[in-house]
Write a protein that holds these residues in place. Structure first.
Motif, short mmCIF file in Angstrom:
data_model
loop_
_atom_site.label_atom_id
_atom_site.label_comp_id
_atom_site.label_asym_id
_atom_site.label_seq_id
_atom_site.Cartn_x
_atom_site.Cartn_y
_atom_site.Cartn_z
N UNK A 99 0.85 -1.18 0.00
CA UNK A 99 0.00 0.00 0.00
C UNK A 99 0.89 1.24 0.00
N UNK A 100 0.77 2.10 -1.01
CA UNK A 100 1.62 3.29 -1.06
C UNK A 100 1.17 4.35 -0.05
N UNK A 101 2.05 5.29 0.22
CA UNK A 101 1.70 6.34 1.20
C UNK A 101 0.64 7.29 0.66
N UNK A 102 0.50 7.38 -0.65
CA UNK A 102 -0.46 8.31 -1.24
C UNK A 102 -1.86 7.73 -1.35
N UNK A 103 -2.09 6.55 -0.81
CA UNK A 103 -3.37 5.87 -1.00
C UNK A 103 -4.56 6.64 -0.43
N UNK A 104 -4.35 7.40 0.63
CA UNK A 104 -5.48 8.11 1.25
C UNK A 104 -5.66 9.53 0.72
N UNK A 105 -4.77 9.98 -0.17
CA UNK A 105 -4.90 11.34 -0.69
C UNK A 105 -5.09 11.40 -2.20
N UNK A 106 -4.79 10.33 -2.91
CA UNK A 106 -4.84 10.36 -4.37
C UNK A 106 -6.28 10.33 -4.88
N UNK A 107 -6.52 11.09 -5.94
CA UNK A 107 -7.81 11.01 -6.62
C UNK A 107 -7.70 9.90 -7.67
N UNK A 108 -8.81 9.27 -7.98
CA UNK A 108 -8.77 8.18 -8.97
C UNK A 108 -9.07 8.67 -10.38
N UNK A 109 -9.19 9.96 -10.54
CA UNK A 109 -9.40 10.52 -11.87
C UNK A 109 -9.52 12.03 -11.80
N UNK A 110 -9.37 12.66 -12.96
CA UNK A 110 -9.44 14.12 -13.03
C UNK A 110 -10.81 14.64 -12.61
#
Length: 155
Positions: free
Chosen positions: A31-42
């Protein structure tokens, strides 16, 4: 009575939930560190609210690779895209996140479920066997729920 042959015999959402749980229990998906902040699309405003969303997406991508041999990141971006509405212009279709899909494919490769081929990604024998095993379990669970209802006498 219908007999189980492969993943197509199982309801997609049931399989994805079961396989996501399997991936989570295995602990092999990093699980990457950005998993809780990344959007899954524009077109999205926030990150997914479900804390296990990456397992669900990984299971869904694995299923797509199973069904579409040679699928690539761009096809997954199209599949996970959405409508984007700026309120003052007509809405347009946008692509999903390439980084998320690419990362999950790379993790599935590390786990030995998926392998790179000339035209994209393909399932390995181990990946296919693993997914068929989970699909068979889901099929049996579904069959156990449905069968008693069919055999009940109608009074």
């Amino acid at each position: 009575m219908h007999h189980f042959s492969n993943i197509k015999d199982v309801v997609a959402i049931d399989f994805i939930k079961a396989y996501a749980e399997h991936l989570k229990k295995s602990g092999k998906l990093e699980i990457p560190e950005w998993v809780d902040t990344v959007k899954t699309g524009m077109c999205k405003e926030l990150a997914p609210l479900n804390p296990d969303w990456i397992y669900i997406r990984a299971a869904a991508i694995a299923r797509k690779v199973y069904l579409n041999n040679g699928i690539g990141v761009m096809a997954l971006r199209r599949a996970y895209g959405d409508q984007y509405n700026k309120h003052y212009n007509p809405s347009h279709r946008t692509l999903g996140s390439g980084k998320v899909n690419r990362y999950i494919l790379q993790q599935l490769e590390k786990m030995g479920i998926v392998a790179k081929i000339q035209s994209g990604r393909s399932l390995t024998k181990e990946g296919r066997k693993d997914m068929d095993k989970i699909a068979f379990q889901v099929y049996k669970e579904h069959e156990a729920k449905v069968t008693p209802m069919i055999l009940m006498p109608m009074n």
